[in-house]
Design a protein around this motif. Structure first.
Motif, PDB file in Angstrom:
ATOM      1  N   GLU A 124       0.871  -1.172   0.000  1.00 23.57           N
ATOM      2  CA  GLU A 124       0.000   0.000   0.000  1.00 23.57           C
ATOM      3  C   GLU A 124       0.907   1.221   0.000  1.00 23.57           C
ATOM      4  O   GLU A 124       1.618   1.472   0.977  1.00 23.57           O
ATOM      5  N   LEU A 125       0.904   1.958  -1.088  1.00 26.47           N
ATOM      6  CA  LEU A 125       1.864   3.034  -1.285  1.00 26.47           C
ATOM      7  C   LEU A 125       1.316   4.388  -0.844  1.00 26.47           C
ATOM      8  O   LEU A 125       0.104   4.640  -0.916  1.00 26.47           O
ATOM      9  N   PRO A 127       0.162   8.010  -1.212  1.00 25.70           N
ATOM     10  CA  PRO A 127      -0.477   8.627  -2.379  1.00 25.70           C
ATOM     11  C   PRO A 127       0.467   9.508  -3.201  1.00 25.70           C
ATOM     12  O   PRO A 127       0.375   9.548  -4.432  1.00 25.70           O
ATOM     13  N   THR A 130       2.526   7.265  -5.286  1.00 30.63           N
ATOM     14  CA  THR A 130       1.699   6.746  -6.375  1.00 30.63           C
ATOM     15  C   THR A 130       1.626   7.734  -7.531  1.00 30.63           C
ATOM     16  O   THR A 130       1.737   7.348  -8.704  1.00 30.63           O
ATOM     17  N   GLU A 131       1.462   9.022  -7.225  1.00 35.29           N
ATOM     18  CA  GLU A 131       1.395  10.029  -8.279  1.00 35.29           C
ATOM     19  C   GLU A 131       2.725  10.139  -9.023  1.00 35.29           C
ATOM     20  O   GLU A 131       2.757  10.323 -10.247  1.00 35.29           O
ATOM     21  N   TRP A 134       2.953   7.199 -11.398  1.00 35.36           N
ATOM     22  CA  TRP A 134       2.077   7.411 -12.553  1.00 35.36           C
ATOM     23  C   TRP A 134       2.746   8.350 -13.563  1.00 35.36           C
ATOM     24  O   TRP A 134       2.735   8.100 -14.775  1.00 35.36           O
ATOM     25  N   ARG A 156      -5.170   3.896 -15.155  1.00 40.53           N
ATOM     26  CA  ARG A 156      -4.966   3.645 -13.725  1.00 40.53           C
ATOM     27  C   ARG A 156      -6.278   3.257 -13.079  1.00 40.53           C
ATOM     28  O   ARG A 156      -7.341   3.767 -13.432  1.00 40.53           O
ATOM     29  N   ASP A 158      -6.587   2.963  -9.498  1.00 43.07           N
ATOM     30  CA  ASP A 158      -6.521   3.207  -8.057  1.00 43.07           C
ATOM     31  C   ASP A 158      -7.353   4.397  -7.627  1.00 43.07           C
ATOM     32  O   ASP A 158      -7.451   4.669  -6.425  1.00 43.07           O
ATOM     33  N   HIS A 180      -2.813  -0.377 -10.988  1.00 40.23           N
ATOM     34  CA  HIS A 180      -2.210   0.642 -10.139  1.00 40.23           C
ATOM     35  C   HIS A 180      -0.968   1.185 -10.849  1.00 40.23           C
ATOM     36  O   HIS A 180      -0.256   0.436 -11.538  1.00 40.23           O
ATOM     37  N   PRO A 181      -0.667   2.480 -10.721  1.00 38.01           N
ATOM     38  CA  PRO A 181       0.503   3.038 -11.392  1.00 38.01           C
ATOM     39  C   PRO A 181       1.800   2.258 -11.161  1.00 38.01           C
ATOM     40  O   PRO A 181       2.599   2.090 -12.080  1.00 38.01           O
ATOM     41  N   GLY A 182       1.999   1.771  -9.940  1.00 43.69           N
ATOM     42  CA  GLY A 182       3.209   0.995  -9.672  1.00 43.69           C
ATOM     43  C   GLY A 182       3.242  -0.302 -10.453  1.00 43.69           C
ATOM     44  O   GLY A 182       4.290  -0.723 -10.949  1.00 43.69           O
TER      45      GLY A 182
END
Length: 216
Positions: A124-125, A127, A130-131, A134, A156, A158, A180-182
């Motif tokens: 769980e990254l 936020p 995460t951006e 992305w 994406r 998420d 998810h971006p990752g």
């Protein structure tokens, strides 16, 4: 002070390398944790070997330098990874570490986590991270997908509301990757079997992307 996600990912990877020792598997083909640690040290401490990462004619020299580092005590390599780039390294310039290493260390941390027996679930990254991932996924797609003969779009999954897919590589037909971006970043950089993504498109185009060489 803003969080340095490059440093956070670096610290987590260095700790995992310490815990697992030098002989644990990674998702980097043929590399153990010893090999990966050596790669990271050479990348930041030996700029003379950097061109071989991208240029095939110079790859032999890069590998020779990496093997020389890998022959040194593993604990030394892990400590150098944890300590970060030397002051005279380009990676030591303010801002460069975040720009160049956030993606690098996120991917390699997952290379180690997911290669262990039983694998590992996606983290769980934060936020903000995460951006960043992305942005990196979209920005690095052109390099990662060079030579791929089909188009690629990213969507994406998420966010609370559905997001339209964004074309990141031109071509026809188009394959759409959703996740998810990752996870999208991991897929683009060759971790296709481990990335948690959904794939849509013509069967032949999906197979073309699946078997194509992507990443660096």
């Amino acid at each position: 002070m803003p969080t340095s996600h490059a440093r956070t990912e670096r610290a987590a990877l260095a700790e995992l390398l310490r815990v697992l020792g030098p002989d644990a598997p990674t998702l980097c083909a043929g590399w153990t944790t010893r090999d990966l640690a050596a790669h990271l040290v050479v990348r930041e401490h030996r700029p003379d070997s950097a061109p071989g990462i991208m240029l095939a004619p110079l790859a032999g020299y890069t590998e020779k330098v990496r093997l020389r580092q890998a022959a040194k005590p593993y604990e030394q390599s892990v400590r150098q990874v944890a300590d970060g780039p030397p002051k005279l390294s380009v990676f030591g310039i303010p801002g460069v570490d975040a720009a160049a290493n956030t993606m690098e260390y996120f991917i390699h941390l997952e290379d180690v986590r997911r290669a262990q027996p039983g694998g590992a679930e996606p983290r769980e990254l934060d936020p903000e991270l995460t951006e960043i991932l992305w942005k990196r996924a979209r920005g690095a797609a052109r390099m990662a997908l060079r030579g791929v003969p089909v188009g690629v779009a990213l969507r994406r999954t998420d966010t609370a509301t559905g997001q339209p897919a964004q074309t990141v590589h031109k071509g026809t037909p188009v394959v759409t990757l959703s996740g998810h971006p990752g996870e999208l970043l991991l897929y683009l950089f060759g971790r296709k079997d481990q990335a948690r993504v959904e794939i849509e498109g013509e069967a032949a185009a999906i197979e073309t992307l699946r078997t194509a060489r992507t990443g660096l």
